[in-house]
Design an enzyme around this catalytic site. Structure first.
Site, PDB file in Angstrom:
ATOM      1  N   SER A 134       0.836  -1.211   0.000  1.00 38.14           N
ATOM      2  CA  SER A 134       0.000   0.000   0.000  1.00 38.14           C
ATOM      3  C   SER A 134       0.863   1.250   0.000  1.00 38.14           C
ATOM      4  O   SER A 134       0.559   2.236   0.660  1.00 38.14           O
ATOM      5  CB  SER A 134      -0.919  -0.001   1.230  1.00 38.14           C
ATOM      6  OG  SER A 134      -1.711  -1.161   1.222  1.00 38.14           O
TER       7      SER A 134
ATOM      8  N   GLN B 197       3.337   3.836  -2.653  1.00 37.30           N
ATOM      9  CA  GLN B 197       3.007   4.857  -3.661  1.00 37.30           C
ATOM     10  C   GLN B 197       2.122   4.293  -4.767  1.00 37.30           C
ATOM     11  O   GLN B 197       1.124   4.902  -5.131  1.00 37.30           O
ATOM     12  CB  GLN B 197       4.315   5.376  -4.292  1.00 37.30           C
ATOM     13  CG  GLN B 197       5.246   6.074  -3.323  1.00 37.30           C
ATOM     14  CD  GLN B 197       4.821   7.511  -3.075  1.00 37.30           C
ATOM     15  OE1 GLN B 197       3.701   7.771  -2.642  1.00 37.30           O
ATOM     16  NE2 GLN B 197       5.719   8.431  -3.358  1.00 37.30           N
TER      17      GLN B 197
ATOM     18  N   HIS C  50      11.870  -5.946 -18.725  1.00 30.07           N
ATOM     19  CA  HIS C  50      11.508  -4.573 -18.380  1.00 30.07           C
ATOM     20  C   HIS C  50      12.728  -3.659 -18.409  1.00 30.07           C
ATOM     21  O   HIS C  50      13.808  -4.050 -18.017  1.00 30.07           O
ATOM     22  CB  HIS C  50      10.896  -4.575 -16.984  1.00 30.07           C
ATOM     23  CG  HIS C  50      10.500  -3.235 -16.499  1.00 30.07           C
ATOM     24  ND1 HIS C  50       9.829  -2.327 -17.289  1.00 30.07           N
ATOM     25  CD2 HIS C  50      10.672  -2.634 -15.312  1.00 30.07           C
ATOM     26  CE1 HIS C  50       9.612  -1.236 -16.588  1.00 30.07           C
ATOM     27  NE2 HIS C  50      10.109  -1.390 -15.385  1.00 30.07           N
TER      28      HIS C  50
HETATM   29  P1  A3D Z   1       6.623   1.737  -1.926  1.00 28.90           P
HETATM   30  O1  A3D Z   1       5.939   3.043  -1.908  1.00 28.90           O
HETATM   31  O2  A3D Z   1       7.846   1.566  -1.110  1.00 28.90           O
HETATM   32  O3  A3D Z   1       5.564   0.610  -1.500  1.00 28.90           O
HETATM   33  C1  A3D Z   1       5.928  -0.687  -1.208  1.00 28.90           C
HETATM   34  C2  A3D Z   1       5.093  -1.127  -0.027  1.00 28.90           C
HETATM   35  O4  A3D Z   1       5.364  -2.524   0.194  1.00 28.90           O
HETATM   36  C3  A3D Z   1       5.428  -0.397   1.275  1.00 28.90           C
HETATM   37  O5  A3D Z   1       4.256   0.230   1.780  1.00 28.90           O
HETATM   38  C4  A3D Z   1       5.939  -1.501   2.189  1.00 28.90           C
HETATM   39  O6  A3D Z   1       5.548  -1.322   3.560  1.00 28.90           O
HETATM   40  C5  A3D Z   1       5.269  -2.718   1.583  1.00 28.90           C
HETATM   41  N1  A3D Z   1       5.914  -3.984   1.943  1.00 28.90           N
HETATM   42  C6  A3D Z   1       7.235  -4.248   2.119  1.00 28.90           C
HETATM   43  N2  A3D Z   1       7.399  -5.544   2.449  1.00 28.90           N
HETATM   44  C7  A3D Z   1       6.160  -6.102   2.467  1.00 28.90           C
HETATM   45  C8  A3D Z   1       5.670  -7.398   2.743  1.00 28.90           C
HETATM   46  N3  A3D Z   1       6.505  -8.380   3.070  1.00 28.90           N
HETATM   47  N4  A3D Z   1       4.343  -7.613   2.666  1.00 28.90           N
HETATM   48  C9  A3D Z   1       3.493  -6.612   2.343  1.00 28.90           C
HETATM   49  N5  A3D Z   1       3.893  -5.364   2.078  1.00 28.90           N
HETATM   50  C10 A3D Z   1       5.203  -5.108   2.141  1.00 28.90           C
HETATM   51  O7  A3D Z   1       6.998   1.312  -3.426  1.00 28.90           O
HETATM   52  P2  A3D Z   1       6.196   1.640  -4.778  1.00 28.90           P
HETATM   53  O8  A3D Z   1       4.731   1.465  -4.539  1.00 28.90           O
HETATM   54  O9  A3D Z   1       6.690   2.910  -5.341  1.00 28.90           O
HETATM   55  O10 A3D Z   1       6.759   0.458  -5.707  1.00 28.90           O
HETATM   56  C11 A3D Z   1       6.429  -0.890  -5.442  1.00 28.90           C
HETATM   57  C12 A3D Z   1       7.248  -1.854  -6.289  1.00 28.90           C
HETATM   58  O11 A3D Z   1       6.972  -1.648  -7.669  1.00 28.90           O
HETATM   59  C13 A3D Z   1       8.768  -1.701  -6.163  1.00 28.90           C
HETATM   60  O12 A3D Z   1       9.373  -2.978  -6.138  1.00 28.90           O
HETATM   61  C14 A3D Z   1       9.160  -0.969  -7.427  1.00 28.90           C
HETATM   62  O13 A3D Z   1      10.500  -1.199  -7.798  1.00 28.90           O
HETATM   63  C15 A3D Z   1       8.190  -1.577  -8.392  1.00 28.90           C
HETATM   64  N6  A3D Z   1       7.963  -0.826  -9.637  1.00 28.90           N
HETATM   65  C16 A3D Z   1       7.869  -1.540 -10.789  1.00 28.90           C
HETATM   66  C17 A3D Z   1       7.636  -0.910 -11.979  1.00 28.90           C
HETATM   67  C18 A3D Z   1       7.534  -1.706 -13.239  1.00 28.90           C
HETATM   68  O14 A3D Z   1       7.328  -1.156 -14.294  1.00 28.90           O
HETATM   69  C19 A3D Z   1       7.680  -3.142 -13.202  1.00 28.90           C
HETATM   70  C20 A3D Z   1       7.500   0.492 -12.028  1.00 28.90           C
HETATM   71  C21 A3D Z   1       7.590   1.197 -10.832  1.00 28.90           C
HETATM   72  C22 A3D Z   1       7.819   0.527  -9.636  1.00 28.90           C
END
Ligand code: A3D
EC number: 1.1.1.37
Length: 320
Positions: free
Chosen positions: A11, A13, A176
């Site tokens: 939950s 960004q 990717h």
């Molecule tokens: P962020 O805002 O850090 O959200 C990740 C969430 O995961 C945080 O709220 C954490 O508390 C939670 N978390 C961590 N460990 C666990 C767990 N074991 N169980 C449940 N929740 C957990 O990151 P974001 O939302 O910006 O990005 C999330 C992911 O997407 C990252 O791995 C990025 O690298 C990836 N991402 C991928 C793309 C693609 O195009 C593939 C693009 C942008 C981001």
């Protein structure tokens, strides 16, 4: 008809943006899950409080236990750690692999019939690990990357030509980011392929090469600007397009990280290819013929993904 339940595992960004978009588009009820206490509860309450203003009906709740995902028809996984400046997607591998094992077990127990979209990086390896850890059929587990990569490509092309983004289509294959393979000859403006537009004097091959390069590095460009965290609006919108195609059985043709077992000569790996997404999940893999430089670039991209999958197998041999 009861509303679909959509589970957001992570939950942060992207998770928050997903929940907002699901509400605005009335795709279903949302359960936000995270290990951080209060974050999914706070975000879901905040978004729910926007619903009277926006005029959407959806139940949004937050939870710290997997039980809350019971019966979800879609799960979108962003749990893990995002990239920081200077950190490669591969650095994330070890940390996020462990997260995929936990998430996979939770989905297997509470949402075994869900269509699962993985976003966590390094994407092609994490979606592979998630499918193994969850034990769900491969056609129900996909990775989001190609929709984002092609959306970035489309945006840059529309800007270059000063035309509507709606009239630009793009075709990307492969892993990717850095190893993505844009198929320029299948990318078009109103059906006119890019090589023809070069001939028509709309742009030059050198400009197309620059745009391809910028697209490949699209994620890093945003990481460097934001300084903390990575892109989240466009990644969330891209995953929503995939979820919508499943929920509404739209059968859209979208580039996704899909499980290949023989297609394109690739075995037991997730690689970005065009697929048809409908009510059954990945209903078809669009296997185009690849030759020459495109085949070479695709093979190179597959080798990069293979390296990551091999690393996963070494860290977690019980996933096999
Ligand atoms: P962020 O805002 O850090 O959200 C990740 C969430 O995961 C945080 O709220 C954490 O508390 C939670 N978390 C961590 N460990 C666990 C767990 N074991 N169980 C449940 N929740 C957990 O990151 P974001 O939302 O910006 O990005 C999330 C992911 O997407 C990252 O791995 C990025 O690298 C990836 N991402 C991928 C793309 C693609 O195009 C593939 C693009 C942008 C981001």
């Amino acid at each position: 008809m009861a509303r679909d339940k959509i589970g957001l595992i992570g939950s942060g960004q992207i998770g928050g943006t997903l929940a907002h978009l699901i509400g605005l588009k009335e795709l279903g009820d949302v359960v936000m899950f995270d290990i951080a206490d209060g974050v999914p509860q706070g975000k879901s309450l905040d978004i729910a409080q926007s619903s009277p203003v926006e005029g959407f009906d959806a139940r949004l709740t937050g939870a710290n236990s997997y039980e809350a995902l019971e019966g979800a028809s879609v799960c979108i996984v962003t749990a893990g750690v995002p990239r920081k400046p200077g950190m490669s997607r591969d650095d994330l591998l070890g940390i996020n692999l462990k997260v995929m094992e936990q998430v996979g077990a939770g989905i297997r127990k509470y949402a075994p019939d869900a269509f699962v979209i993985c976003i966590t990086n390094p994407l092609d390896a994490m979606v592979w690990a998630l499918q193994k850890a969850s034990g769900l059929p491969a056609k129900k587990v996909v990775g989001m990357a190609g929709v984002l990569d092609s959306s970035r490509f489309r945006y840059f092309l529309a800007d270059e030509f000063n035309v509507s983004v709606e009239d630009v289509t793009a075709f990307v294959l492969g892993g990717h980011g850095d190893s993505m393979v844009p198929l320029v000859k299948y990318s078009t403006v109103a059906g006119i392929p890019l090589p023809d537009l070069v001939k028509m004097g709309w742009t030059s091959q050198a400009r197309i090469d620059e745009i391809v390069d910028r697209t490949r590095n699209g994620g890093a460009e945003i990481v460097n600007l934001l300084k903390t965290g990575s892109a989240f609006y466009a990644p969330a919108a891209s995953a929503i397009a995939m979820a919508e195609s499943f929920l509404r059985d739209k059968k859209r043709v979208l580039p996704c990280a899909a499980y290949l077992n023989g297609e394109f000569g690739v075995y037991d790996m997730y690689v970005g290819v065009p697929v048809v997404i409908g009510a059954k999940g990945v209903e078809r893999i669009v296997e185009i013929e690849l030759a020459g430089r495109d085949r070479e670039a695709f093979d190179k991209s597959v080798a990069a993904v293979q390296g990551l999958v091999d690393a996963c197998k070494k860290i977690a041999p019980d996933l096999l």
